[in-house]
Design an enzyme around this catalytic site. Sequence first.
Site, PDB file in Angstrom:
ATOM      1  N   ASP A  78       0.802  -1.225   0.000  1.00  0.00           N
ATOM      2  CA  ASP A  78       0.000   0.000   0.000  1.00  0.00           C
ATOM      3  C   ASP A  78       0.837   1.278   0.000  1.00  0.00           C
ATOM      4  O   ASP A  78       0.433   2.289  -0.555  1.00  0.00           O
ATOM      5  CB  ASP A  78      -0.941   0.017   1.204  1.00  0.00           C
ATOM      6  CG  ASP A  78      -0.199   0.233   2.519  1.00  0.00           C
ATOM      7  OD1 ASP A  78       0.659  -0.603   2.848  1.00  0.00           O
ATOM      8  OD2 ASP A  78      -0.479   1.232   3.207  1.00  0.00           O
ATOM      9  N   ASP A  81       5.630   0.398   3.408  1.00  0.00           N
ATOM     10  CA  ASP A  81       5.885  -0.830   4.154  1.00  0.00           C
ATOM     11  C   ASP A  81       5.668  -2.038   3.236  1.00  0.00           C
ATOM     12  O   ASP A  81       5.560  -1.892   2.016  1.00  0.00           O
ATOM     13  CB  ASP A  81       4.984  -0.904   5.396  1.00  0.00           C
ATOM     14  CG  ASP A  81       3.504  -0.747   5.051  1.00  0.00           C
ATOM     15  OD1 ASP A  81       3.132  -0.955   3.876  1.00  0.00           O
ATOM     16  OD2 ASP A  81       2.715  -0.412   5.951  1.00  0.00           O
ATOM     17  N   TYR A 229      -5.625   0.697   8.906  1.00  0.00           N
ATOM     18  CA  TYR A 229      -6.742   0.959   8.001  1.00  0.00           C
ATOM     19  C   TYR A 229      -8.043   0.561   8.681  1.00  0.00           C
ATOM     20  O   TYR A 229      -8.836  -0.210   8.161  1.00  0.00           O
ATOM     21  CB  TYR A 229      -6.535   0.241   6.661  1.00  0.00           C
ATOM     22  CG  TYR A 229      -5.425   0.866   5.859  1.00  0.00           C
ATOM     23  CD1 TYR A 229      -5.620   2.066   5.188  1.00  0.00           C
ATOM     24  CD2 TYR A 229      -4.155   0.286   5.823  1.00  0.00           C
ATOM     25  CE1 TYR A 229      -4.587   2.664   4.474  1.00  0.00           C
ATOM     26  CE2 TYR A 229      -3.120   0.884   5.113  1.00  0.00           C
ATOM     27  CZ  TYR A 229      -3.341   2.062   4.444  1.00  0.00           C
ATOM     28  OH  TYR A 229      -2.329   2.667   3.740  1.00  0.00           O
ATOM     29  N   GLU A 469       5.752   9.773   3.109  1.00  0.00           N
ATOM     30  CA  GLU A 469       5.418   8.423   2.626  1.00  0.00           C
ATOM     31  C   GLU A 469       4.459   8.484   1.437  1.00  0.00           C
ATOM     32  O   GLU A 469       3.439   9.171   1.486  1.00  0.00           O
ATOM     33  CB  GLU A 469       4.789   7.597   3.745  1.00  0.00           C
ATOM     34  CG  GLU A 469       4.554   6.138   3.371  1.00  0.00           C
ATOM     35  CD  GLU A 469       4.127   5.278   4.542  1.00  0.00           C
ATOM     36  OE1 GLU A 469       4.303   4.049   4.476  1.00  0.00           O
ATOM     37  OE2 GLU A 469       3.613   5.837   5.539  1.00  0.00           O
TER      38      GLU A 469
END
Length: 492
Positions: A78, A81, A229, A469
């Site tokens: 995603d 990571d 999430y 990120e």
Amino acid sequence: MARKSLIFPVILLAVLLFSPPIYSAGHDYRDALRKSILFFEGQRSGKLPPDQRLKWRRDSALRDGSSAGVDLSGGYYDAGDNIKFGFPMAFTTTMLSWSIIDFGKTMGPELKNAVKAVKWGTDYLLKATAIPGVVFVQVGDAYSDHNCWERPEDMDTLRTVYKIDRAHPGSDVAGETAAALAAASIVFRKRDPSYSRLLLDRATKVFAFANRYRGAYSNSLYHAVCPFYCDFNGYQDELLWGAAWLHKASRKRAYREFIVKNEVILKAGDTINEFGWDNKHAGINVLISKEVLMGKAEYFESFKQNADGFICSILPGISHPQVQYSRGGLLVKTGGSNMQHVTSLSFLLLAYSNYLSHAKKVVPCGELTASPSLLRQIAKRQVDYILGDNPMGLSYMVGYGQKFPRRIHHRGSSVPSVSAHPSHIGCKEGSRYFLSPNPNPNLLVGAVVGGPNVTDAFPDSRPYFQQSEPTTYINAPLVGLLGYFSAHSSWR
């Protein structure tokens, strides 16, 4: 008094939209489009294909799913990571598909790469939904993964498999998965009819499961998916969202009736200026409104009213309290990774502007009128900010322009590649690369980072993950925006 109170909104609109920034430069939207799609190749998990263009990436996580006796290799990581989170992956796939559906005709030679990006997502989602009554929604233990800083090719963290089923429902992630499969079925309708039928058939079954066994997946899998999430917004919007895409893909009356019947029950009019992986309300209203504006669906009129309300809520100068604009012109909402809001909301502005144009309509916002041209200007201003028209003079897309983030929060990008460092780099061995002041050795071309806050400031530093990120769901709506502006670069 009403006329006097209008002065400030008009001035702010003029400043943000019509005053050329001193840092403004012409942009190569075609190049930015190419790079925004290329980014997805850097996020691939599984066995990489022969035509892989980002060569510093290698095969990874080939045994995903084996602990549960299934093949869950493939799909996308995603963000920075090495976890495969099904909820944002499905939303990413939906938005890539919508980008192609609405703006694919202006993507030129990049259209084929955009379609490949969709298929990399749908091939995985088909695996994740292959068992009736089950959806595999995550691979990898987020706490284990986040405790390490290692490239995906070396991954030795827990690859725990998480699923929802009849006893442990997840209407949110299942509804989004159904939406992704249905939207993608439209993309492949003429390109690959048999694959399209497979996607639509699976979408139908997954939606039926989501609707029959209702509940939020963060209740069933709290310790696995939260706070990463977690479904903060409830599952109701994903049921409407899934039904809307199934209606668009299948034209079946049952989905139309579901939408009309459940509009109030499932709260279509709530939080109308929110749109992202967790909250679909603005997207639902814009998507469904197209049919109203085309004169085909008067029974959806209330969705158009909601969509108009969304437009008015984010206009500079008269926007909702939850929406701000920085002095440099960036749309800002609370929370981290602000660029996800910038790209997703700008996508809706552009899509709705096209629907309005075809219907020769405008949006009344009190004494202001939001024309299709105004909506395009706002969307274009946001895209230009991302590409470098901002107080920092910095492109927030890696590899675009002369100045862009060099120390993004991304394991694969920041740790030496397998070709440069063939030996294994363990969990904690990677920490020195995380803490290093040096630029990342591997350029994740096309990655758009979380970006600045309302001060327009940006720390190019890995530890500031909310700003440095990248994520797939930042880029997915941007693909559509760049697809449009690459063919309308002289548009004003």
